[in-house]
Design a protein around this motif. Structure first.
Motif, PDB file in Angstrom:
ATOM      1  N   LEU A  29      14.942 -14.007 -51.189  1.00 52.58           N
ATOM      2  CA  LEU A  29      14.233 -13.000 -51.973  1.00 52.58           C
ATOM      3  C   LEU A  29      15.000 -12.647 -53.240  1.00 52.58           C
ATOM      4  O   LEU A  29      14.409 -12.474 -54.312  1.00 52.58           O
ATOM      5  CB  LEU A  29      14.003 -11.737 -51.130  1.00 52.58           C
ATOM      6  CG  LEU A  29      13.002 -11.868 -50.001  1.00 52.58           C
ATOM      7  CD1 LEU A  29      12.992 -10.598 -49.141  1.00 52.58           C
ATOM      8  CD2 LEU A  29      11.610 -12.147 -50.542  1.00 52.58           C
ATOM      9  N   ASP A  30      16.315 -12.543 -53.128  1.00 57.91           N
ATOM     10  CA  ASP A  30      17.134 -12.227 -54.296  1.00 57.91           C
ATOM     11  C   ASP A  30      17.066 -13.340 -55.335  1.00 57.91           C
ATOM     12  O   ASP A  30      16.890 -13.079 -56.528  1.00 57.91           O
ATOM     13  CB  ASP A  30      18.582 -11.984 -53.874  1.00 57.91           C
ATOM     14  CG  ASP A  30      19.463 -11.594 -55.041  1.00 57.91           C
ATOM     15  OD1 ASP A  30      19.256 -10.490 -55.589  1.00 57.91           O
ATOM     16  OD2 ASP A  30      20.340 -12.396 -55.418  1.00 57.91           O
ATOM     17  N   VAL A  35      16.205 -11.551 -62.516  1.00 56.32           N
ATOM     18  CA  VAL A  35      15.772 -10.808 -63.698  1.00 56.32           C
ATOM     19  C   VAL A  35      16.540 -11.321 -64.913  1.00 56.32           C
ATOM     20  O   VAL A  35      17.763 -11.459 -64.850  1.00 56.32           O
ATOM     21  CB  VAL A  35      16.054  -9.295 -63.498  1.00 56.32           C
ATOM     22  CG1 VAL A  35      15.675  -8.509 -64.726  1.00 56.32           C
ATOM     23  CG2 VAL A  35      15.328  -8.785 -62.271  1.00 56.32           C
ATOM     24  N   PRO A  36      15.846 -11.622 -66.006  1.00 58.79           N
ATOM     25  CA  PRO A  36      16.550 -12.051 -67.219  1.00 58.79           C
ATOM     26  C   PRO A  36      17.587 -11.000 -67.636  1.00 58.79           C
ATOM     27  O   PRO A  36      17.346  -9.805 -67.561  1.00 58.79           O
ATOM     28  CB  PRO A  36      15.447 -12.168 -68.271  1.00 58.79           C
ATOM     29  CG  PRO A  36      14.192 -12.356 -67.490  1.00 58.79           C
ATOM     30  CD  PRO A  36      14.397 -11.597 -66.208  1.00 58.79           C
ATOM     31  N   ALA A  40      23.378 -14.112 -63.678  1.00 61.86           N
ATOM     32  CA  ALA A  40      24.653 -14.412 -63.015  1.00 61.86           C
ATOM     33  C   ALA A  40      24.877 -13.505 -61.812  1.00 61.86           C
ATOM     34  O   ALA A  40      25.311 -13.966 -60.750  1.00 61.86           O
ATOM     35  CB  ALA A  40      25.805 -14.280 -64.007  1.00 61.86           C
ATOM     36  N   VAL A  41      24.582 -12.226 -61.955  1.00 58.03           N
ATOM     37  CA  VAL A  41      24.747 -11.292 -60.845  1.00 58.03           C
ATOM     38  C   VAL A  41      23.792 -11.653 -59.715  1.00 58.03           C
ATOM     39  O   VAL A  41      24.179 -11.686 -58.539  1.00 58.03           O
ATOM     40  CB  VAL A  41      24.514  -9.838 -61.319  1.00 58.03           C
ATOM     41  CG1 VAL A  41      24.500  -8.883 -60.140  1.00 58.03           C
ATOM     42  CG2 VAL A  41      25.573  -9.425 -62.313  1.00 58.03           C
ATOM     43  N   GLY A  46      22.921 -13.717 -54.408  1.00 57.30           N
ATOM     44  CA  GLY A  46      22.110 -14.608 -53.579  1.00 57.30           C
ATOM     45  C   GLY A  46      22.946 -15.637 -52.840  1.00 57.30           C
ATOM     46  O   GLY A  46      22.747 -15.867 -51.646  1.00 57.30           O
ATOM     47  N   VAL A  47      23.904 -16.230 -53.537  1.00 59.00           N
ATOM     48  CA  VAL A  47      24.776 -17.232 -52.907  1.00 59.00           C
ATOM     49  C   VAL A  47      25.647 -16.574 -51.839  1.00 59.00           C
ATOM     50  O   VAL A  47      25.837 -17.127 -50.747  1.00 59.00           O
ATOM     51  CB  VAL A  47      25.615 -17.960 -53.971  1.00 59.00           C
ATOM     52  CG1 VAL A  47      26.703 -18.805 -53.333  1.00 59.00           C
ATOM     53  CG2 VAL A  47      24.721 -18.818 -54.856  1.00 59.00           C
ATOM     54  N   LEU A  48      26.169 -15.381 -52.141  1.00 58.18           N
ATOM     55  CA  LEU A  48      26.993 -14.673 -51.159  1.00 58.18           C
ATOM     56  C   LEU A  48      26.186 -14.362 -49.900  1.00 58.18           C
ATOM     57  O   LEU A  48      26.653 -14.582 -48.779  1.00 58.18           O
ATOM     58  CB  LEU A  48      27.543 -13.384 -51.765  1.00 58.18           C
ATOM     59  CG  LEU A  48      28.382 -12.519 -50.824  1.00 58.18           C
ATOM     60  CD1 LEU A  48      29.644 -13.250 -50.409  1.00 58.18           C
ATOM     61  CD2 LEU A  48      28.722 -11.205 -51.487  1.00 58.18           C
ATOM     62  N   LEU A  49      24.967 -13.865 -50.068  1.00 57.99           N
ATOM     63  CA  LEU A  49      24.113 -13.578 -48.909  1.00 57.99           C
ATOM     64  C   LEU A  49      23.794 -14.839 -48.114  1.00 57.99           C
ATOM     65  O   LEU A  49      23.758 -14.823 -46.883  1.00 57.99           O
ATOM     66  CB  LEU A  49      22.821 -12.899 -49.361  1.00 57.99           C
ATOM     67  CG  LEU A  49      22.949 -11.465 -49.885  1.00 57.99           C
ATOM     68  CD1 LEU A  49      21.637 -11.005 -50.497  1.00 57.99           C
ATOM     69  CD2 LEU A  49      23.390 -10.527 -48.788  1.00 57.99           C
TER      70      LEU A  49
END
Length: 131
Positions: A29-30, A35-36, A40-41, A46-49
């Motif tokens: 979902l993230d 969002v433009p 990066a955030v 997303g990768v961390l989750l």
């Protein structure tokens, strides 16, 4: 593995696997809602989750197999979950009322910790039986 240890380890594994799947769903979902200006955030979170979810699912598989190396990461994840649940105990003006989420996190963490604290589960996950 004796039958007496399969039940608490099985319950713990199911709950941990569900936790991992929730993390994976949140990652998807993230990453789908980037969002433009904050790409990066969003990708980082997303990768961390995704990594956390995959790790919990792998640890759940380890619990089912009786692998003693799964115990530590699962316990640490549940303790972090209890801390997170504690921080959600009061409504926040910015995020709203997340007490139900906090309760769900706390209950699932306590169920897993209780299952892992049983004698049969501790014996099954002991690392001193000739491995």
């Amino acid at each position: 593995m004796p039958v007496s240890s399969r039940i608490p380890l099985g319950i713990a594994a199911v709950v941990v696997a569900l936790q991992g799947l929730v993390f994976i769903a949140l990652a998807v979902l993230d990453l789908a809602g980037l969002v433009p200006g904050r790409i990066a955030v969003g990708v980082g979170i997303g990768v961390l989750l995704l990594i956390l979810g995959a790790g919990l699912v792998a640890a759940a598989v380890g619990l089912v197999r009786g692998a003693h190396v799964a115990r530590g990461p699962v316990v640490v994840a549940q303790l972090i979950g209890l801390g997170l649940a504690w921080s959600l105990r009061n409504p926040d003006a910015n995020t709203g009322d997340n007490r139900a989420v906090g309760i769900a996190i706390a209950v699932s963490a306590l169920v897993v910790l209780a299952c892992l604290a049983t004698g049969p589960a501790r014996r099954a996950l002991a690392d001193d039986h000739g491995e």
